[in-house]
Design a protein around this motif. Structure first.
Motif, PDB file in Angstrom:
ATOM      1  N   LEU A  32     -45.740 -70.997  15.634  1.00  0.00           N
ATOM      2  CA  LEU A  32     -46.511 -70.383  14.551  1.00  0.00           C
ATOM      3  C   LEU A  32     -46.963 -68.967  14.891  1.00  0.00           C
ATOM      4  N   LEU A  33     -47.364 -68.738  16.151  1.00  0.00           N
ATOM      5  CA  LEU A  33     -47.953 -67.448  16.509  1.00  0.00           C
ATOM      6  C   LEU A  33     -46.915 -66.346  16.683  1.00  0.00           C
ATOM      7  N   PRO A  35     -43.878 -65.821  15.106  1.00  0.00           N
ATOM      8  CA  PRO A  35     -43.547 -65.189  13.813  1.00  0.00           C
ATOM      9  C   PRO A  35     -44.734 -64.438  13.216  1.00  0.00           C
ATOM     10  N   THR A  36     -45.948 -64.978  13.415  1.00  0.00           N
ATOM     11  CA  THR A  36     -47.126 -64.279  12.890  1.00  0.00           C
ATOM     12  C   THR A  36     -47.301 -62.922  13.565  1.00  0.00           C
ATOM     13  N   GLY A  37     -47.076 -62.898  14.908  1.00  0.00           N
ATOM     14  CA  GLY A  37     -47.164 -61.622  15.625  1.00  0.00           C
ATOM     15  C   GLY A  37     -46.106 -60.643  15.177  1.00  0.00           C
ATOM     16  N   VAL A  39     -44.568 -60.537  12.232  1.00  0.00           N
ATOM     17  CA  VAL A  39     -44.915 -60.058  10.886  1.00  0.00           C
ATOM     18  C   VAL A  39     -46.056 -59.055  10.959  1.00  0.00           C
ATOM     19  N   GLY A  40     -47.048 -59.354  11.814  1.00  0.00           N
ATOM     20  CA  GLY A  40     -48.165 -58.421  11.948  1.00  0.00           C
ATOM     21  C   GLY A  40     -47.716 -57.074  12.490  1.00  0.00           C
ATOM     22  N   PHE A 168     -49.907 -56.873  19.796  1.00  0.00           N
ATOM     23  CA  PHE A 168     -49.550 -58.159  19.208  1.00  0.00           C
ATOM     24  C   PHE A 168     -48.895 -59.076  20.231  1.00  0.00           C
ATOM     25  N   VAL A 172     -50.535 -62.662  21.108  1.00  0.00           N
ATOM     26  CA  VAL A 172     -49.809 -63.930  20.971  1.00  0.00           C
ATOM     27  C   VAL A 172     -49.803 -64.692  22.289  1.00  0.00           C
TER      28      VAL A 172
END
Length: 498
Positions: A32-33, A35-37, A39-40, A168, A172
């Motif tokens: 989860l983290l 891809p979130t990183g 995208v961020g 990022f 992460v």
């Protein structure tokens, strides 16, 4: 040999639930983290690029306004921080003015905005030594011969974007590590009661079943597990105690049975040996009579032992019974030395096994007839869902301290020790087992005549579920249905005031 297959994975897999939970949650957090990183980081890049172009547009607009007012001639002073490459280029591609950083450079771009779209954002990579540039191109005036202002900055050395990427990445990594650490701690604390339960259970042995596992204060799955384990341990302990009591009673019963069977066998053997030694002095008729008495006694003991071995094994075949009529019929077929007084309520009915009730009544009447002087009484009544039957006499009675012992197997009172009057010592034990099998009670009290009184209390509807009586019935189950009373039961009835 394939070393990367499932056997290797099984060896690498953690052996504890705590480790498996930690790896699972960490893996999910990583999925989860990351891809979130990413995208961020992408959004941060886009936001920073947008901010750069906004700054470039602002610088281009300020420079164009200054050019129109004649503020700039050859040297341009950038007014927006970070935008250090600024040029004013004529339509013939001649640089009219430039900022100190862009002095001596060819036009920053060959792109020329149209009159319909005077401002354009663009990226140029044709300049040697400066790398790629992010620029904003703006026409100074609406006319076709208007110069163009180029304002921008190089992409190379775009340190804020690299800083965002690093930020990022570190974020992460830290979040994944924190997730793994927190999961390890929380799983350990959550499973700590399970480990306490396991260690306490490991210490339990057959000789120490009173140990109980700790129960957490919270009412969760582990708390319910602990209570279930304690309940199971309690049942195991109770089963052990019940088994020990049953084994002890079995040993005592075997010893008592051996003793009771040995007495008539010893008498019979003594008579036969005496007749063998002195055949001429032996009265054959007397010998046969005494031998038959001993054989009858042996037969009575064996019949009662077989009955006790079967009592309670399976539920008796119950059906509606008119207890009043059953008592009258049983009394009518007997030939007792003392007439029986009947105090019976009419129409008393219940759900029971009639032949078993008949055997119980026969045993109580035989006991009363042996000890009564002149009175034997039977009473019957129905009372609030129960049937109460009692048999009393005016004999010597039963002392209070003996009123439970007389129901033990092979227990007899002192007045019943003679061979001529004594029974097998099993009659009252059989009667109480039959009462318990019907989820009832049988107790000894004192009659109104001063003798013994045996009171039987049975539920009208049979064994109710989930009651103490039902539990008693289950506890006395043995090996089969009740035996039928022998035909000559009155002649060889058990002799017990016990």
């Amino acid at each position: 040999m394939n070393v990367s297959g499932p056997p290797l994975l099984r060896r690498l897999r953690p052996h504890s639930i705590r480790g498996r939970i930690t790896i699972l949650v960490t893996a999910l957090a990583t999925l989860l983290l990351i891809p979130t990183g990413i995208v961020g980081s992408v959004l941060a890049r886009q936001a920073f690029s947008t901010a750069v172009w906004l700054d470039a547009r602002q610088e281009a607009a300020l420079t164009a306004a200054g050019w129109r007012t004649g503020h700039f001639r050859h040297v341009i002073t950038p007014q927006v921080a970070g935008i250090d490459l600024v040029q004013v280029v004529a339509p013939n591609r001649r640089v009219l003015a430039a900022s100190p950083a862009a002095r001596g450079m060819a036009p920053l771009s060959s792109f020329w905005p149209s009159q319909q779209d005077p401002m354009q954002d663009l990226q140029a990579c044709a300049h040697d030594g400066t790398g790629c540039l992010r620029l904003s191109a703006l026409r100074v005036m609406p006319g076709p011969d208007s110069p163009v202002v180029y304002a921008g900055r190089p992409i190379d050395g775009f340190t804020p974007v690299a800083m965002f990427d690093l930020l990022f990445t570190v974020e992460v990594a830290v979040l994944v590590l924190l997730t793994a650490w927190a999961t390890w701690k929380v799983a350990g604390r959550t499973l700590r009661p399970v480990e306490a339960i396991r260690s306490d259970l490991a210490a339990v042995n057959v000789n120490d079943l009173d140990t109980r596992v700790p129960v957490p204060a919270v009412d969760d799955e582990i708390g319910r597990l602990a209570r279930t384990v304690n309940s199971t341990l309690a049942r195991i302990e109770q089963a052990k105690l019940t088994t020990e009591r049953a084994l002890r009673r079995q040993r005592e019963f075997a010893a008592d049975a051996s003793h009771e069977l040995r007495t008539p066998l010893a008498g019979l053997r003594a008579q036969l040996e005496e007749a063998q030694l002195h055949p001429d002095e032996t009265d054959l008729r007397s010998l046969l009579g005494d031998a038959l008495l001993d054989v009858e006694r042996l037969e009575a003991i064996i019949d009662d032992l077989l009955l006790l071995a079967k009592v309670g094994a399976t539920a008796p075949d119950r059906k509606p019974v008119d207890v009043s009529a059953l008592v009258r019929d049983e009394v009518a077929r007997r030939t007792d030395r003392i007439p029986v007084r009947l105090l019976l309520a009419d129409g008393v009915r219940m759900h029971a096994a009639p032949r078993h009730l008949a055997r119980l009544l026969t045993n109580l009447l035989d006991n009363a007839q042996r000890h009564a002087r002149s009175v034997v009484e039977i009473g019957l009544r129905g009372d609030d869902g129960f049937v109460e039957l009692w048999v009393g006499d005016d004999g010597p009675g039963v002392p209070v301290c003996e009123r439970e012992r007389i129901f033990e197997r092979f227990a007899r009172s002192d007045t019943a020790r003679s061979r001529g009057r004594g029974g097998t010592g099993l009659g009252l034990a059989i009667a109480r087992d039959i009462a318990r099998a019907h989820c009832g009670t049988l107790v000894a009290t004192e009659s109104s005549y001063g003798g013994a009184k045996f009171v039987l209390c049975l539920p009208v509807s049979g064994c109710p579920p989930n009651t103490e009586a039902a539990t008693s019935q289950a506890a006395i189950r043995a090996a089969g249905p009740y035996a039928e009373p022998p035909q000559a039961e009155n002649a060889s009835a058990p002799e017990d005031r016990a």
